[in-house]
Write a protein that holds these residues in place. Sequence first.
Motif, PDB file in Angstrom:
ATOM      1  N   VAL A   1       0.697  -1.062   0.073  1.00  0.00           N
ATOM      2  CA  VAL A   1       0.000   0.086   0.103  1.00  0.00           C
ATOM      3  C   VAL A   1       0.886   1.123  -0.060  1.00  0.00           C
ATOM      4  O   VAL A   1       0.627   2.399  -0.877  1.00  0.00           O
ATOM      5  CB  VAL A   1      -0.812   0.024   1.209  1.00  0.00           C
ATOM      6  CG1 VAL A   1      -1.914   1.286   1.577  1.00  0.00           C
ATOM      7  CG2 VAL A   1      -1.763  -1.136   1.131  1.00  0.00           C
ATOM      8  N   GLY A   2       1.820   1.314   0.679  1.00  0.00           N
ATOM      9  CA  GLY A   2       2.776   2.497   0.790  1.00  0.00           C
ATOM     10  C   GLY A   2       3.440   2.746  -0.265  1.00  0.00           C
ATOM     11  O   GLY A   2       3.596   3.970  -0.672  1.00  0.00           O
TER      12      GLY A   2
ATOM     13  N   THR B   1      -5.241   2.099  -2.870  1.00  0.00           N
ATOM     14  CA  THR B   1      -4.587   2.503  -1.719  1.00  0.00           C
ATOM     15  C   THR B   1      -5.738   2.878  -0.391  1.00  0.00           C
ATOM     16  O   THR B   1      -5.359   2.694   0.651  1.00  0.00           O
ATOM     17  CB  THR B   1      -3.634   3.796  -1.782  1.00  0.00           C
ATOM     18  OG1 THR B   1      -4.516   4.932  -2.186  1.00  0.00           O
ATOM     19  CG2 THR B   1      -2.677   3.502  -2.625  1.00  0.00           C
ATOM     20  N   PHE B   2      -7.107   3.164  -0.790  1.00  0.00           N
ATOM     21  CA  PHE B   2      -7.887   3.421   0.095  1.00  0.00           C
ATOM     22  C   PHE B   2      -8.567   2.115   0.708  1.00  0.00           C
ATOM     23  O   PHE B   2      -8.961   2.086   1.873  1.00  0.00           O
ATOM     24  CB  PHE B   2      -9.067   4.019  -0.708  1.00  0.00           C
ATOM     25  CG  PHE B   2      -8.686   5.502  -0.889  1.00  0.00           C
ATOM     26  CD1 PHE B   2      -8.039   6.186  -0.425  1.00  0.00           C
ATOM     27  CD2 PHE B   2      -9.473   6.164  -2.238  1.00  0.00           C
ATOM     28  CE1 PHE B   2      -7.481   7.445  -0.887  1.00  0.00           C
ATOM     29  CE2 PHE B   2      -9.196   7.278  -2.504  1.00  0.00           C
ATOM     30  CZ  PHE B   2      -8.221   7.945  -2.029  1.00  0.00           C
ATOM     31  N   SER B   3      -8.427   1.149  -0.139  1.00  0.00           N
ATOM     32  CA  SER B   3      -9.108  -0.089   0.422  1.00  0.00           C
ATOM     33  C   SER B   3      -8.812  -0.624   1.841  1.00  0.00           C
ATOM     34  O   SER B   3      -9.479  -0.930   2.721  1.00  0.00           O
ATOM     35  CB  SER B   3      -8.980  -1.372  -0.609  1.00  0.00           C
ATOM     36  OG  SER B   3      -9.331  -1.047  -1.793  1.00  0.00           O
ATOM     37  N   ILE B   4      -7.381  -0.722   2.328  1.00  0.00           N
ATOM     38  CA  ILE B   4      -6.867  -1.228   3.513  1.00  0.00           C
ATOM     39  C   ILE B   4      -7.413  -0.167   4.520  1.00  0.00           C
ATOM     40  O   ILE B   4      -7.386  -0.823   5.780  1.00  0.00           O
ATOM     41  CB  ILE B   4      -5.314  -1.414   3.304  1.00  0.00           C
ATOM     42  CG1 ILE B   4      -4.941  -2.301   4.471  1.00  0.00           C
ATOM     43  CG2 ILE B   4      -4.632  -0.035   3.479  1.00  0.00           C
ATOM     44  CD1 ILE B   4      -3.537  -2.851   4.456  1.00  0.00           C
ATOM     45  N   GLY B   5      -7.655   0.908   4.496  1.00  0.00           N
ATOM     46  CA  GLY B   5      -7.942   1.815   5.560  1.00  0.00           C
ATOM     47  C   GLY B   5      -9.315   1.266   6.426  1.00  0.00           C
ATOM     48  O   GLY B   5      -9.345   1.185   7.695  1.00  0.00           O
TER      49      GLY B   5
ATOM     50  N   TRP C   1      -3.407 -11.745   2.111  1.00  0.00           N
ATOM     51  CA  TRP C   1      -4.793 -11.415   1.741  1.00  0.00           C
ATOM     52  C   TRP C   1      -4.922 -10.266   0.771  1.00  0.00           C
ATOM     53  O   TRP C   1      -5.708 -10.263  -0.307  1.00  0.00           O
ATOM     54  CB  TRP C   1      -5.894 -11.017   2.992  1.00  0.00           C
ATOM     55  CG  TRP C   1      -5.723  -9.807   3.744  1.00  0.00           C
ATOM     56  CD1 TRP C   1      -4.716  -9.321   4.553  1.00  0.00           C
ATOM     57  CD2 TRP C   1      -6.130  -8.653   3.067  1.00  0.00           C
ATOM     58  NE1 TRP C   1      -4.781  -8.176   5.015  1.00  0.00           N
ATOM     59  CE2 TRP C   1      -5.515  -7.502   3.999  1.00  0.00           C
ATOM     60  CE3 TRP C   1      -6.889  -8.160   1.967  1.00  0.00           C
ATOM     61  CZ2 TRP C   1      -5.783  -6.186   3.891  1.00  0.00           C
ATOM     62  CZ3 TRP C   1      -7.331  -6.697   2.029  1.00  0.00           C
ATOM     63  CH2 TRP C   1      -6.634  -5.678   2.931  1.00  0.00           C
ATOM     64  N   LEU C   2      -3.853  -9.177   0.926  1.00  0.00           N
ATOM     65  CA  LEU C   2      -3.824  -8.260  -0.006  1.00  0.00           C
ATOM     66  C   LEU C   2      -3.202  -8.473  -1.418  1.00  0.00           C
ATOM     67  O   LEU C   2      -3.963  -7.902  -2.441  1.00  0.00           O
ATOM     68  CB  LEU C   2      -3.073  -7.047   0.627  1.00  0.00           C
ATOM     69  CG  LEU C   2      -3.153  -5.680   0.212  1.00  0.00           C
ATOM     70  CD1 LEU C   2      -4.520  -4.897  -0.263  1.00  0.00           C
ATOM     71  CD2 LEU C   2      -2.079  -4.899   0.666  1.00  0.00           C
ATOM     72  N   VAL C   3      -2.443  -9.481  -1.456  1.00  0.00           N
ATOM     73  CA  VAL C   3      -2.028  -9.905  -2.840  1.00  0.00           C
ATOM     74  C   VAL C   3      -2.988 -10.671  -3.597  1.00  0.00           C
ATOM     75  O   VAL C   3      -3.304 -10.545  -4.631  1.00  0.00           O
ATOM     76  CB  VAL C   3      -0.720 -10.899  -2.446  1.00  0.00           C
ATOM     77  CG1 VAL C   3      -0.326 -11.508  -4.018  1.00  0.00           C
ATOM     78  CG2 VAL C   3       0.358 -10.101  -1.774  1.00  0.00           C
TER      79      VAL C   3
END
Length: 554
Positions: free
Chosen positions: A101-102, A390-394, A472-474
């Motif tokens: 994300v970063g 990048t918003f998803s993980i918030g 999970w993000l991958v």
Amino acid sequence: MDSTSGASTPASEDSHLKQRLGYWSLVATGIGSVIGSGWLFSAMYAAQTAGPASLVAWVIGGAVMLAVALVFAELGMVHPESGGLVRYPLYSNGRFAASIVGWSMWVTYVANPPTEASGVVQYASSYIPGLFSHSQLTGFGIVIAVALMAVFVVVNYFGVQFFARSNNIVTAVKICIPTLTIVMLLLSGFTHTGHAGGPSNFSAGGGFAPYGMGAALGTIATAGMVFAYTGFRNIVELSGEVRNPRRNIPASLVTTILLAIVLYLLLQTAFIFGVPQHLLGHGWSGINFDSPFAQLAMLLGFTWLYWILIADSMISPSGSGIVFTASNARNMFGLAKNRFFPAWLARVNPRSGVPRRALLTNFIVGILFLLPLPSWHAIIGVTGTLIAFTFSIGSVSLVAFRRANLSDPADRLPGMTLIAPFAFIVSALVIYWVPWSELVLTIPIIAVGLIWYAVTYVIQHHGVGEVVGGIWLVVYLAVVYGMSAIGGFGGLGLIPSPWDSVVLAVLAAGLYIWGTQSGTNYMRARPELVEELRGQRDAASSDELQTDVSPAAR
């Protein structure tokens, strides 16, 4: 924090940051970012792609951004920290997730100053020849854009207070000019001044949705809509320098998004009203201006408005570029604290309170964007999609913070049990709605981030636990890209619309559950991390209380 937490925080450097930003400075920061080059170009590119149906896309995009802003509002209340957008994933899911994300967020941020600078130069080409040709900046135009980026750096170099004062003044000017443009173009449409099409343009050029609603949905990321709305991110990025963050962060975020939704809906309507119908012979896709609102004003006979817009084409993007230059320095500062970038970038100048090394590094990298992508639209086409990702993980971080009891009831906004999953799922859909031919361009950027994380993993010996929290993000990325390849938005069309969107929404809901559980497990397995974050929160609350009762604050 120890190495097992995966969240090393150089508190000595954070202490150099100056807590001087209040509600109005934050609103000016958000609106100053929203009213940048986006308002000068987005309405035309959205109309080209979707015709009048672009209004629907602005509403959907605004609703998504409002939900996302509320998610980050709570995160900013619970743990205000400069560079927080890249720090929250680290706390909730570990280094692997935070690195993906970063990296993506940093790319979108570092691309903003060159985007704004190229917008200024593109508009300036209408009265200075040799700057823009064949839909891209010339060599001379790139030199001027780089010089303008250097000005953005200088304004930020001398401290957050100097930045805030400069931005407050610029923002006040920036609000007036779009408002004036809206009023004049709407009036021209109703009176048909200069042969403006007015309300009848909603049925001209192929009707309300000449290219289908799918095209309208695709414009959310690719026409600059997400880019235009995302000025709110800068409020979160500067949260470590905010007075009374529990009050000022959520209030300024909501204010920024609501004003942005109203502004951009009116701008899109004004653009549709103002276009003369004789230009719609080839449909909305045939509308193409180098300086959209300025040239439209000239066509309608508003020469005085043309010159005001030409002047504003230097002010609005420059103001936004100044804000994003400030925010991206904090973003890189946060990534350096994450140990994703070298530690020497996590240094704050004690006199100015500015991470100057990060500021100058971003300037150099930003120049490189102008070489392969020498136009506003070219840069936006790539970075708009990454912004939505990048918003998803918030939403995942918010739930993990709650379940780990990091947030007090007073810091919890109502309705987040519905808003957080909504923000996650619709963010995934916004990415999916980007045509596959454009979405595929972001894969190399994600791949570079994964490779760089692999290098840092080997060098720093993070441990398997730091990877598990981000698997999970991958899978999330693989699902979105895979669905795009076989779906109805430029893919193989194996799943027809709208069922492709329904399928992805269901898959995204499952990934949201996986991500939140993964984050919860990560934080519960690291009680020392939670305790340290609580300690930092309590210390910040104590400082906030002392500030509120001091004579200077009153």
